[in-house]
Design a protein around this motif. Structure first.
Motif, PDB file in Angstrom:
ATOM      1  N   VAL A  57       0.838  -1.207   0.000  1.00  0.00           N
ATOM      2  CA  VAL A  57       0.000   0.000   0.000  1.00  0.00           C
ATOM      3  C   VAL A  57       0.870   1.254   0.000  1.00  0.00           C
ATOM      4  N   THR A  58       2.002   1.210   0.712  1.00  0.00           N
ATOM      5  CA  THR A  58       2.921   2.350   0.676  1.00  0.00           C
ATOM      6  C   THR A  58       3.327   2.656  -0.756  1.00  0.00           C
ATOM      7  N   MET A  59       3.699   1.611  -1.486  1.00  0.00           N
ATOM      8  CA  MET A  59       4.166   1.821  -2.860  1.00  0.00           C
ATOM      9  C   MET A  59       3.018   2.272  -3.761  1.00  0.00           C
ATOM     10  N   ALA A  60       1.851   1.672  -3.565  1.00  0.00           N
ATOM     11  CA  ALA A  60       0.687   2.085  -4.362  1.00  0.00           C
ATOM     12  C   ALA A  60       0.372   3.557  -4.107  1.00  0.00           C
ATOM     13  N   SER A  61       0.575   3.998  -2.873  1.00  0.00           N
ATOM     14  CA  SER A  61       0.303   5.392  -2.536  1.00  0.00           C
ATOM     15  C   SER A  61       1.282   6.314  -3.259  1.00  0.00           C
ATOM     16  N   ILE A  62       2.539   5.898  -3.306  1.00  0.00           N
ATOM     17  CA  ILE A  62       3.541   6.698  -4.003  1.00  0.00           C
ATOM     18  C   ILE A  62       3.208   6.797  -5.490  1.00  0.00           C
ATOM     19  N   MET A  63       2.767   5.656  -6.043  1.00  0.00           N
ATOM     20  CA  MET A  63       2.457   5.602  -7.478  1.00  0.00           C
ATOM     21  C   MET A  63       1.102   6.208  -7.810  1.00  0.00           C
ATOM     22  N   GLY A  64       0.320   6.498  -6.814  1.00  0.00           N
ATOM     23  CA  GLY A  64      -1.021   7.028  -7.069  1.00  0.00           C
ATOM     24  C   GLY A  64      -1.964   6.004  -7.648  1.00  0.00           C
ATOM     25  N   VAL A  65      -1.804   4.740  -7.269  1.00  0.00           N
ATOM     26  CA  VAL A  65      -2.690   3.702  -7.795  1.00  0.00           C
ATOM     27  C   VAL A  65      -3.489   3.031  -6.680  1.00  0.00           C
ATOM     28  N   VAL A  66      -3.670   3.718  -5.580  1.00  0.00           N
ATOM     29  CA  VAL A  66      -4.507   3.190  -4.499  1.00  0.00           C
ATOM     30  C   VAL A  66      -5.954   3.183  -4.980  1.00  0.00           C
ATOM     31  N   PRO A  67      -6.653   2.047  -4.844  1.00  0.00           N
ATOM     32  CA  PRO A  67      -8.027   1.978  -5.352  1.00  0.00           C
ATOM     33  C   PRO A  67      -8.928   3.031  -4.716  1.00  0.00           C
ATOM     34  N   LYS A  68      -9.609   3.762  -5.583  1.00  0.00           N
ATOM     35  CA  LYS A  68     -10.528   4.800  -5.101  1.00  0.00           C
ATOM     36  C   LYS A  68     -11.952   4.316  -5.300  1.00  0.00           C
ATOM     37  N   PRO A  69     -12.914   4.775  -4.556  1.00  0.00           N
ATOM     38  CA  PRO A  69     -12.813   5.797  -3.517  1.00  0.00           C
ATOM     39  C   PRO A  69     -12.539   5.230  -2.124  1.00  0.00           C
ATOM     40  N   ALA A  70     -12.367   3.890  -2.002  1.00  0.00           N
ATOM     41  CA  ALA A  70     -12.167   3.308  -0.672  1.00  0.00           C
ATOM     42  C   ALA A  70     -10.877   3.802  -0.031  1.00  0.00           C
ATOM     43  N   GLY A  71      -9.812   3.938  -0.859  1.00  0.00           N
ATOM     44  CA  GLY A  71      -8.513   4.304  -0.328  1.00  0.00           C
ATOM     45  C   GLY A  71      -8.293   5.809  -0.290  1.00  0.00           C
ATOM     46  N   LYS A  72      -7.685   6.284   0.788  1.00  0.00           N
ATOM     47  CA  LYS A  72      -7.380   7.723   0.896  1.00  0.00           C
ATOM     48  C   LYS A  72      -5.918   7.878   1.284  1.00  0.00           C
ATOM     49  N   VAL A  73      -5.197   8.661   0.492  1.00  0.00           N
ATOM     50  CA  VAL A  73      -3.788   8.907   0.766  1.00  0.00           C
ATOM     51  C   VAL A  73      -3.651  10.327   1.290  1.00  0.00           C
ATOM     52  N   SER A  74      -2.909  10.476   2.386  1.00  0.00           N
ATOM     53  CA  SER A  74      -2.659  11.825   2.879  1.00  0.00           C
ATOM     54  C   SER A  74      -1.213  11.898   3.354  1.00  0.00           C
ATOM     55  N   GLY A  75      -0.754  13.089   3.622  1.00  0.00           N
ATOM     56  CA  GLY A  75       0.616  13.230   4.087  1.00  0.00           C
ATOM     57  C   GLY A  75       1.194  14.556   3.665  1.00  0.00           C
ATOM     58  N   ASP A  76       2.422  14.837   4.129  1.00  0.00           N
ATOM     59  CA  ASP A  76       3.037  16.112   3.800  1.00  0.00           C
ATOM     60  C   ASP A  76       3.493  16.142   2.353  1.00  0.00           C
ATOM     61  N   SER A  77       4.302  15.167   1.979  1.00  0.00           N
ATOM     62  CA  SER A  77       4.778  15.173   0.598  1.00  0.00           C
ATOM     63  C   SER A  77       5.425  13.843   0.238  1.00  0.00           C
ATOM     64  N   VAL A  78       5.472  13.571  -1.056  1.00  0.00           N
ATOM     65  CA  VAL A  78       6.292  12.504  -1.602  1.00  0.00           C
ATOM     66  C   VAL A  78       7.093  13.161  -2.712  1.00  0.00           C
ATOM     67  N   MET A  79       8.298  13.600  -2.365  1.00  0.00           N
ATOM     68  CA  MET A  79       9.094  14.342  -3.342  1.00  0.00           C
ATOM     69  C   MET A  79       9.880  13.375  -4.207  1.00  0.00           C
ATOM     70  N   PHE A  80       9.729  13.532  -5.512  1.00  0.00           N
ATOM     71  CA  PHE A  80      10.475  12.725  -6.467  1.00  0.00           C
ATOM     72  C   PHE A  80      11.086  13.690  -7.472  1.00  0.00           C
ATOM     73  N   GLU A  81      12.388  13.856  -7.395  1.00  0.00           N
ATOM     74  CA  GLU A  81      13.094  14.753  -8.302  1.00  0.00           C
ATOM     75  C   GLU A  81      12.449  16.132  -8.350  1.00  0.00           C
ATOM     76  N   GLY A  82      12.214  16.691  -7.197  1.00  0.00           N
ATOM     77  CA  GLY A  82      11.698  18.054  -7.151  1.00  0.00           C
ATOM     78  C   GLY A  82      10.196  18.184  -7.350  1.00  0.00           C
ATOM     79  N   ARG A  83       9.504  17.073  -7.604  1.00  0.00           N
ATOM     80  CA  ARG A  83       8.054  17.150  -7.762  1.00  0.00           C
ATOM     81  C   ARG A  83       7.376  16.416  -6.616  1.00  0.00           C
ATOM     82  N   ASP A  84       6.281  16.990  -6.129  1.00  0.00           N
ATOM     83  CA  ASP A  84       5.533  16.341  -5.064  1.00  0.00           C
ATOM     84  C   ASP A  84       4.456  15.450  -5.685  1.00  0.00           C
ATOM     85  N   LEU A  85       4.681  14.145  -5.612  1.00  0.00           N
ATOM     86  CA  LEU A  85       3.778  13.208  -6.278  1.00  0.00           C
ATOM     87  C   LEU A  85       2.366  13.246  -5.708  1.00  0.00           C
TER      88      LEU A  85
END
Ligand code: ADP
Ligand code: MG
Lengths: 357, 318
Positions: A57-85
């Motif tokens: 689930v951590t990895m799915a959250s980073i990739m933005g592939v958590v099944p919606k609408p059941a799944g909710k991702v929150s947090g400060d940031s996931v920075m990848f090369e200067g972009r907040d995923l």
């Protein structure tokens, strides 16, 4: 792997206070609870933990592939090369998925579309990111990729369907698909768990080879500590949706600072232990709908016996004094050396080992 | 492929003979002279001597098992006997009615697919959205309204009130046959038939889409960077079509024989009407003919369903 200590420079990926929940009929599942970690360019990060600890689930959250609408991702940031995923618009995120960050899944049988040829699926991965590539060119490139991961007669294999491949071959094809666009990060989620033991080694060799060739940073998720010690540079230990310990592979194996890590090490089969003396961690992983208060591991922990702190206060992830970047989330980590000695004495072998090299 | 076809035919043969046997028993159990059931139109006015001659030609003076063989022989030559009432060969009567029925059911199914599949796909993609609930309610409604009521309502509105469409028939009698005229006649019965079918099609589509969209390879496609729409169509629907085609193909024979009510309401000269009339007049040769015909249709469409599944699903080897 080489004996590096703390990696220096800018991280490639920096996860800050990431949490993921699923609303289900039985309640809110807190699959990932406020985790922070980073990944440096070119390194292999092993993520280990019992099944259900929130690795996928951590990895799915980073990739933005958590099944919606059941799944909710929150947090400060996931920075990848200067972009907040976490804040990237879907269009931009789609460009990253499959090109800059790619995934290798656990079960190569179900991870391919059964009604399309393997070749078509690899070519699709190329063409969704670059429409200028002609069908013919994508085909030629896919065949090249299949050859590079050791699929014999790749020309013929290109036109075969997933069910015509063996498990090992399918996973090679999966790797070929993952490296098709020269990714900066490859996430391999239990890439060998579904395979026969003999095939596992072969697929791992391919994985190591392409990692060395492409230099892509790799996250290797597994519940197999042996695999981690063999493959990775740094380790993240997850328990009940949290990171409980992280360090370079030598420190984690040679100097575990969390009772859960020690438990995993003690339950690892070794050549020099009698099988009946294996220790397994008592009890079951906790429910993520209502995780235990305080330290989620305390109901199964030897160190926490009779100590109210363990179930009243949540231990923060703290830096341990020393030359390496070693963190742990245990109130009593200072007692870990004694504890490791006790467990080793019980087993008749030192569970703290040098990582295989 | 060829081996599969042969094997399928081998399985079909005993089934066919079973049905033939039951039909034969039926003709023997009926009151009346079986000879009458096997004679052709011209023979009805024949003399008694001719009848006796024919009886021994057809072997009807022989033991029953021999008679069965003779009867089966006739059936295989396409002779299903002669309608008592219409005084015409049953094969010909069925053949004449097959065209209009095929046109009606074909159009009805096509309409239902064109409308039902996209709705089902949308309902699955937006599971539990207002669209999903709305389409589920609509489907339930369409299934629960009896089709005779829907048909009568349609006639009332479109023919009697608005005067847009004819009340029934295949085409306007006494008019030069034209495509426009035929379409005008076709649209209402086909529409009513499709209204009955859309509900189930929406539900099959929604369910098989949900099953597919849950699968791992959909996650793989997403992780590859494929667009949402392409995932739904090329990965989702493409897989969902496999069970869908089978369900629909197997259903077709029942529709061909079972649109009685719609055909009656719209005076559509199809199989349903033929059967209805035959039942009312105890026209056994027609009834038996239709039974045999339906059995063959069921077998053919089962075969078609299997072939389609094999075409759509590379895992199925024939
Ligand atoms: N789609 C989902 N809906 C509800 N709960 C989920 C879903 N996916 C994962 N979970 C839950 O999240 C937790 C973490 O799962 P996962 O990350 O897959 O564990 P693992 O460490 O084995 O990869 C598990 O308790 C699992 O049941
Ligand atoms: Mg997992």
């Amino acid at each position: 792997m080489d004996s590096q200590t703390t990696p220096t420079g800018e991280p490639l990926l920096s996860v800050r206070n990431l949490s993921t929940t699923f609303s289900t009929e039985t309640g809110l599942v807190q699959a990932v609870r406020n985790v922070s970690w980073e990944l440096y360019p070119g390194e292999i990060l092993g993520v280990v933990g019992e099944s259900g600890s929130g690795k996928s689930v951590t990895m799915a959250s980073i990739m933005g592939v958590v099944p919606k609408p059941a799944g909710k991702v929150s947090g400060d940031s996931v920075m990848f090369e200067g972009r907040d995923l976490l804040k990237l618009p879907p269009r931009e995120m789609r460009k990253i998925r499959g090109r800059e960050i790619t995934m290798i899944f656990q079960d190569p049988m179900t991870a391919f579309n059964p009604v399309k040829t393997i070749g078509h699926q690899i070519a699709e991965a190329i063409r969704v990111h670059d429409r200028r590539v002609s069908r013919k060119a994508a085909r030629a490139r896919s065949i090249e990729l299949l050859a590079s991961v050791g699929v014999p007669s790749p020309e013929a294999r290109y036109s075969q369907f997933p069910h015509e491949y063996s498990g090992g071959m399918r996973q090679r094809a999966m790797i070929a698909m993952a490296i098709a666009n020269g990714p900066k990060l490859i996430i391999a989620d239990e890439p060998t768990t579904a395979l026969d033991v003999t095939i596992q080694a072969q697929v791992l060799d391919v994985l190591k080879l392409i990692q060395a060739e492409t230099g892509a940073a790799t996250i290797l998720i597994t519940h197999d500590l042996g695999l981690i010690s063999e493959m990775s540079d740094r380790v993240l230990v997850m328990y009940a949706g949290k990171v409980v310990e992280s360090s370079d592979v030598f420190s984690v194996f040679g100097n575990p600072q969390h009772p859960y890590t020690l438990g995993l090490l003690a339950s690892l089969p070794r050549i020099d232990t009698r099988l009946d003396s294996l220790l397994s961690i008592p009890g079951q992983p906790p429910s993520l709908t209502s995780p235990p208060p305080g330290c989620a591991f305390h109901p199964r922990c030897e160190l926490s016996r009779g100590r109210s702190e363990c179930w009243t206060a949540e231990p923060p992830l703290v830096q341990i004094a020393g030359p390496t970047d070693h963190t742990t989330a245990c109130h009593f980590f200072t007692e870990m050396d004694t504890e490791a000695g006790r467990v080793s004495a019980m087993l008749g072998v030192d569970v703290r080992s040098k990582a295989e090299s | 492929m060829l081996r599969y076809l042969i094997r399928r035919l081998m399985i079909a043969i005993p089934v066919l003979f079973g049905i033939l046997f039951m039909s034969f028993m039926f003709t023997r159990l009926l009151p009346g002279d079986p000879l009458l059931m096997m004679m052709s139109v011209e023979e009805f006015s024949a003399t008694d001597e001719y009848m006796e001659q024919r009886r021994s030609d057809l072997g009807l003076d022989k033991p029953v098992p021999v008679q069965y063989v003779v009867w089966v022989g006739e059936v295989f030559q396409g002779n299903l006997g002669t309608s008592f009432h219409r005084r015409a060969p049953v094969t010909e009567l069925i053949w004449d009615r097959l065209g209009p029925t095929a046109l009606l059911t074909g159009t009805g199914i096509l309409l239902a697919l064109i409308i039902g599949i996209p709705i089902g796909v949308m309902a699955a993609v937006r599971q539990n959205s207002w669209f999903d609930y709305f389409s589920a309610t609509g489907s339930m409604l369409a299934i629960s309204i009896p089709n005779f009521f829907l048909g009568l309502m349609a006639i009332f509105i479109f023919s009697l009130q608005l005067r847009w469409l004819p009340t029934g028939g295949l085409r306007t009698l006494g008019m030069e046959p034209s495509l426009g005229d035929s379409l005008k006649h076709l649209i209402m019965p086909a529409g009513v038939l499709s209204a009955v079918l859309i509900g189930p099609y929406v539900r099959y589509t929604r369910q098989s889409m949900l099953d597919v969209l849950r699968q791992d390879h959909i996650t793989t496609a997403t992780a590859k960077g494929v667009r949402g729409r392409s995932i739904v169509i090329f990965h989702g629907l493409r897989n969902a079509l496999i069970p869908l085609t089978t369900v629909i193909a197997i259903q077709i024979p029942a529709l061909l024989a079972g649109t009685v009510i719609i055909e009656t309401i719209f005076s559509w000269p199809g199989m349903g009407q033929l059967v209805l009339e035959a039942i009312r007049r105890r026209d056994y040769p027609i009834i038996i003919g239709v039974v045999l015909f339906s059995a063959v249709l069921v077998m053919i469409f089962n075969l078609i369903a299997d072939l389609l599944a094999a075409i759509l699903d590379p895992r199925i080897r024939l």
